[in-house]
Design an enzyme around this catalytic site. Sequence first.
Site, PDB file in Angstrom:
ATOM      1  N   ASP A   1      10.747 122.571  49.912  1.00 62.76           N
ATOM      2  CA  ASP A   1      11.068 122.223  51.292  1.00 62.76           C
ATOM      3  C   ASP A   1      12.118 123.130  51.906  1.00 62.76           C
ATOM      4  O   ASP A   1      12.135 123.333  53.105  1.00 62.76           O
ATOM      5  CB  ASP A   1      11.573 120.784  51.370  1.00 62.76           C
ATOM      6  CG  ASP A   1      13.011 120.684  50.922  1.00 62.76           C
ATOM      7  OD1 ASP A   1      13.308 121.222  49.844  1.00 62.76           O
ATOM      8  OD2 ASP A   1      13.829 120.094  51.651  1.00 62.76           O
TER       9      ASP A   1
ATOM     10  N   ASP B   1      13.158 128.104  49.658  1.00 63.62           N
ATOM     11  CA  ASP B   1      11.875 128.059  48.960  1.00 63.62           C
ATOM     12  C   ASP B   1      10.801 128.854  49.689  1.00 63.62           C
ATOM     13  O   ASP B   1       9.719 129.068  49.145  1.00 63.62           O
ATOM     14  CB  ASP B   1      11.380 126.610  48.843  1.00 63.62           C
ATOM     15  CG  ASP B   1      12.298 125.768  47.989  1.00 63.62           C
ATOM     16  OD1 ASP B   1      12.747 126.290  46.960  1.00 63.62           O
ATOM     17  OD2 ASP B   1      12.558 124.621  48.352  1.00 63.62           O
TER      18      ASP B   1
ATOM     19  N   ASP C   1      10.283 122.133  43.677  1.00 67.42           N
ATOM     20  CA  ASP C   1      11.691 122.317  43.984  1.00 67.42           C
ATOM     21  C   ASP C   1      12.331 120.949  43.777  1.00 67.42           C
ATOM     22  O   ASP C   1      11.637 119.941  43.748  1.00 67.42           O
ATOM     23  CB  ASP C   1      11.812 122.792  45.436  1.00 67.42           C
ATOM     24  CG  ASP C   1      13.213 122.660  45.961  1.00 67.42           C
ATOM     25  OD1 ASP C   1      14.115 123.163  45.294  1.00 67.42           O
ATOM     26  OD2 ASP C   1      13.402 122.044  47.020  1.00 67.42           O
TER      27      ASP C   1
ATOM     28  N   CYS D   1       4.175 110.952  73.310  1.00 64.20           N
ATOM     29  CA  CYS D   1       5.028 112.123  73.535  1.00 64.20           C
ATOM     30  C   CYS D   1       4.636 112.821  74.835  1.00 64.20           C
ATOM     31  O   CYS D   1       5.498 113.206  75.628  1.00 64.20           O
ATOM     32  CB  CYS D   1       4.892 113.120  72.386  1.00 64.20           C
ATOM     33  SG  CYS D   1       5.250 112.437  70.771  1.00 64.20           S
TER      34      CYS D   1
ATOM     35  N   CYS E   1       1.795 112.966  69.895  1.00 69.24           N
ATOM     36  CA  CYS E   1       0.857 111.900  70.264  1.00 69.24           C
ATOM     37  C   CYS E   1       0.853 111.708  71.776  1.00 69.24           C
ATOM     38  O   CYS E   1       1.574 112.372  72.514  1.00 69.24           O
ATOM     39  CB  CYS E   1       1.276 110.601  69.598  1.00 69.24           C
ATOM     40  SG  CYS E   1       2.922 110.115  70.096  1.00 69.24           S
TER      41      CYS E   1
END
Lengths: 727, 49
Positions: free
Chosen positions: A621, A625, A445, A43, A40
């Site tokens: 995640d 995976d 998951d 930042c 943003c």
Amino acid sequence: MGAIGLSGFRPEQADDLSRYLKDAGRGEERFDVMVKGARCAGCIAKIERGVKAVPGVRDGRLNLSTGKLVVTGRSLKPETILRYVRDLGYDAQPFDAGEILDAGDWEGRFLLRCMAVAGFATVFTMGLTDAIWYGGGDLGTEARRNFFWLAGAISIPATLYSAQPFFQAAWRSIRSARAGMDVPISLALLLSLGMSIYQTATDGAHTYFDASVMLTFLLLIGRYLDHRLRDRARGAARHLLAMQTLLVRRQGPDGTIQTVPARELMPGDMVMLASGDRAPVNGMLADRGTELDLSLVTGEVLPQAVAQGALVQAGSVVTGLPVLLQATARVEDSLIADLARLLEAGQQVRNRYVRLADRAARAYVPGVFALSVLVMAGWLIAGAPLASAVTSAITILIITCPCALGLAVPAVQVVATERLFRKGVFVKSGDALERLAQIEKVVFDKTGTLTVGNPVLCDRERIAPEILDRAAKLARASRHPLATALADAAGPGEAASDVREVAGSGLERGSGADLERLGSATWCGAENPGAVQLWYRRGAEAPVGFRFEDRIRPDAKALVRELEAKGLSVEMLTGDVPLIAARIAGEVGITDWQAAVRPEQKAHHLEALAKANIRTLMVGDGLNDAAALAMAHVSIAPGTAADISQKAADMVLRGGDLMPIAEAIAVARKARRLVLENFALALAYNLTAIPLAALGMVTPLIAAATMAGSSLLVTLNALRLMGGGKS
Amino acid sequence: MTGIALLIASALLVGLGALGCLLWALSSGQYEDLEGDAQRILIDRPEDQ
């Protein structure tokens, strides 16, 4: 855990990174930094101001789209700059142009340039020729011809330049003998130019100079929107490459330490790994044992003790004592590279998916060609002269040019993507939405997806506050997940300063009767450990156990119910033990689950589903995976997911909520319906014009109106997806 | 007729001028970071604080 990227390198003053400095002219130097996590305006301001405070820095500018921070100044110290950015809370790495394509978005800029030229030519040519169609009767033939030649002088070069993307794509699809929209588009453009030149030369009135540039302009808008959506997916692939450019500290035979890019490591090299560092290559623990977080390899969240001489796979993170790793393979032959290759294989599977627009083209293109041949034959049989029969056939090709079809899909996908972005779903590619609309099954998951992914102390009321306090004092000194969870449960407080960490066992402080230990059951002398993972013991007192459990995300149950209401079957795959898997599955209401599934088994399972023609959405995640995410028909990763999984997934959730998944499926289905509607609209519009063209009654004015009108209609229809956010 | 010729010529010049400006903006990197530019207007200048 998710916060740790694949790039675990934290620069120190001693590291020499001057090889990354570039000459910026006028005695200045330039240092490019890859910043992760900036999102943003706050930042941007924070990072740019922070960097400008570093001595020697004159200017710093952050590109939010690519995450590249360009720092210029005199006698720059790269390691200091990296440390400053890291201290602000962002992951920073030297930007290695050798690995990351520094070319930027060349294609996007080219499309914009084409669009600018086509837009200018459209306005100018319409000003010349449309005036003729409204008041042209007053003009003499010679004046009209001059106007047409002038329009041609602008629009012919403009079309030839700005329609290059279509010509190139058409050439590619002709060579590979595939029907695409680009073939009729290119043909219509060239034919309309050719016919306009012929008409002007023979003093005819039906020139299509304006139509050719307008067509190009409208189609380029669709093409550019489509490109921007696809570019996001490509950006993800670039970041994956960037993650492999991490730096490591190599210890030479004489003990000197050098900072080198990981890809320069050779088997036999010694790499220093501090606590929190990720092993860049496969190797062997050379000097002693330590604790490793193997979540990349096994999916197991809790660190495991590993002895000296043990083999370590790339991607494992050191959580215990610092160690020396002797490399046994190069980066290309290590696990992360394997994963990258797996992801690539997954991408290829997906590339086989035929987009809706292409499927429409396959039906549309032969139909249109057949029609124009029929019309020409009809006129010739009816006894018309060859010239007018050819004119009618060409007019059909021009008028049926799939102008609105080119906009039909990208317009809807852009609106859908924006809407989902506001709802907290980041969609990386347009065709991911098309694929999401088709799914029949959802595979979840467990750890980190249905659950929060961090252990939480679950039998707190059973533990005396005084003991919890004392144990937490020890726990605060460690970065072990269970210790962190214990410290969280106890709340803020002081950390003991004299804590010793014993790899594979736990923490201890004091001695004799005051000896305090926090760690494994055997180390604390506890019997019957059962499901208790962490023990605390002081002197000769009886050990106290702490039990931890993973918490389910608050909306997981509601999501599963919602998905089943949508007619989807739901399955859970986890690497965890059956006992815990059964409990979690029961709580969220999933009846179909498998436990103790290894990462490659997950990927195989998804592959098997694909072979059985069950289109599956994978939600996961963990690093373990990633391969399964890449294999699935379409995939979503939570925002807390590991970097590599976020790269592998088609969509990423922003917050910790799961409910946006249901929203994404709903929007994807609605988008699919709108795309089909758009095809129908565009087709209907063209169908009204075809009889006119067949009879030779189409004027250039009608052609221009149908093209602009159908494009407008299709775009407006796409905008309908914007509303309805309340439901 | 000279009036029309002049008008067309000047319209062409203005149009080409605008086109040139856009192409220059493109090549000088002003379209490199649309996302960042959209956010930057929210940043207060230090002297305003």
